[in-house]
Every structure is written in structure tokens, then in C-alpha cells.
Design an enzyme around this catalytic site. Structure first.
Site, mmCIF file in Angstrom:
data_model
loop_
_atom_site.group_PDB
_atom_site.id
_atom_site.type_symbol
_atom_site.label_atom_id
_atom_site.label_comp_id
_atom_site.label_asym_id
_atom_site.label_seq_id
_atom_site.Cartn_x
_atom_site.Cartn_y
_atom_site.Cartn_z
ATOM 1 N N HIS A 21 -1.742 16.390 14.860
ATOM 2 C CA HIS A 21 -0.342 15.987 14.695
ATOM 3 C C HIS A 21 0.596 17.045 15.297
ATOM 4 O O HIS A 21 1.487 16.717 16.084
ATOM 5 C CB HIS A 21 -0.045 15.780 13.205
ATOM 6 C CG HIS A 21 1.398 15.564 12.895
ATOM 7 N ND1 HIS A 21 1.954 14.308 12.815
ATOM 8 C CD2 HIS A 21 2.405 16.440 12.638
ATOM 9 C CE1 HIS A 21 3.237 14.422 12.528
ATOM 10 N NE2 HIS A 21 3.533 15.709 12.412
ATOM 11 N N GLU A 22 0.375 18.286 14.916
ATOM 12 C CA GLU A 22 1.225 19.368 15.431
ATOM 13 C C GLU A 22 1.021 19.567 16.931
ATOM 14 O O GLU A 22 1.960 19.908 17.648
ATOM 15 C CB GLU A 22 0.966 20.668 14.667
ATOM 16 C CG GLU A 22 1.339 20.601 13.204
ATOM 17 C CD GLU A 22 2.797 20.242 12.937
ATOM 18 O OE1 GLU A 22 3.659 20.566 13.781
ATOM 19 O OE2 GLU A 22 3.066 19.646 11.889
#
Length: 167
Positions: A21-22
Site C-alpha cells: 500500500h505504502e
């Protein structure tokens, strides 16, 4: 032991989803020329970090999340003169929105990949109300009455095509 392995694998899976996600935010920010200062998994005290280029990568002590620090995410964020050409706040709105949506897009792609993997590995439930067609390899004669079944040592007396052929 199997329970502990399951808990460990679940924790690794959650950490991987957070990291991806990051990474979505980071890749999108870099593709628009923004400077990513830090990319960390976890919160709290730093356990390990390594600086490569302008970005510091690392792990923190509390593994319940992560963050991607992009220079100038808001107008109030401090920045150096070296970072001024790479600030997020100076980019067009559509680029900032895409950077924020990139993490969510990665989550959706990851969810679809997991669902696809489960479907391929274990199959999908039967959703059709139509029964599957029966395939009969062979028919054989069966006794037509209980009395016929009791005759001949319990094997039954069988004559003719049988009840299946009659219908």
C-alpha cells in the site's frame, strides 16, 4: 505449533499488504517528480533503516501500519531549499489525488489477486440453481418389490429391464 505458524503467516501477510500500500503512494509520488523522504513499515522507535538516494527505508517497532513521507504534503510541512522543486503541495491537484489513490488502488489489485488465487486453488461455490446433468454409465435391473428383494438370498429376483427402463 500450527496455530503459531498461522498467526505468524497472517502477521507477515498484513505487513506485506501495508508495505505494498505504502509502495503504491511512493511509486506514484516519484513518477510525478515528488521527493519521498521516508518509507517505513510500522510506528514508534526505529528498529532498522537504510538511506538510499533521498529516501530512508526502514522498520519501526510497532507493526500496525506504515507511512510514506512525501516532501511538502501540506502547505505547513517544513522543507529545505533543496526540496522546493519536489514538493507535493506545488503539484497540480490531479497528481496529488492520484498519489493518494495509489495506495487504495494497490489494495484493490491485491484483493483481486487474493480472490483469484483462492478461486484457482480451492474453486468457487456453485451459484447456479440448475442441477448438474446426471450422467449414467450403466443401468441394471433392480427388484420391483420388497418381496422380490428378499428372494434368492437377499440379492433379489431380477427380470426384465427394471423400473428405470419403464419410465
Amino acid at each position: 505449533m500450527a496455530y503459531a505458524i498461522g498467526v505468524l503467516l497472517f502477521a507477515v501477510g498484513i505487513a506485506a499488504s501495508i508495505a505494498l500500500h505504502e509502495a503504491g503512494h511512493m511509486v506514484a509520488a516519484r513518477s510525478f517528480g515528488m521527493r519521498v523522504r521516508r518509507y517505513f513499515i510500522g510506528f514508534g522507535p526505529t528498529l532498522w533503516s537504510k538511506k538510499k538516494g533521498h529516501t530512508e527505508y526502514g522498520f519501526k517497532a510497532v507493526p500496525f501500519g506504515g507511512f510514506c513521507d512525501i516532501a511538502g504534503m501540506t502547505a505547513l510541512d517544513p522543507y529545505t531549499e533543496d526540496e522546493k522543486p519536489y514538493l507535493m503541495v506545488d503539484r497540480p491537484g490531479w497528481q496529488r489525488i492520484l498519489v493518494m489513490l495509489a495506495g487504495i488502488a494497490v489494495n484493490i489489485v491485491l484483493a483481486m489477486a487474493i480472490i483469484f488465487g483462492v478461486a484457482v486453488t480451492w474453486g468457487l461455490p456453485q451459484t447456479s440453481t440448475d442441477p448438474a446433468p446426471a450422467v449414467v454409465a450403466e443401468t441394471m435391473c433392480t427388484p420391483t418389490t420388497i418381496d422380490d428383494a428378499k428372494a434368492d438370498d437377499g440379492h433379489g429376483r431380477c427380470e426384465g429391464a427394471g423400473p428405470a427402463a419403464d419410465s
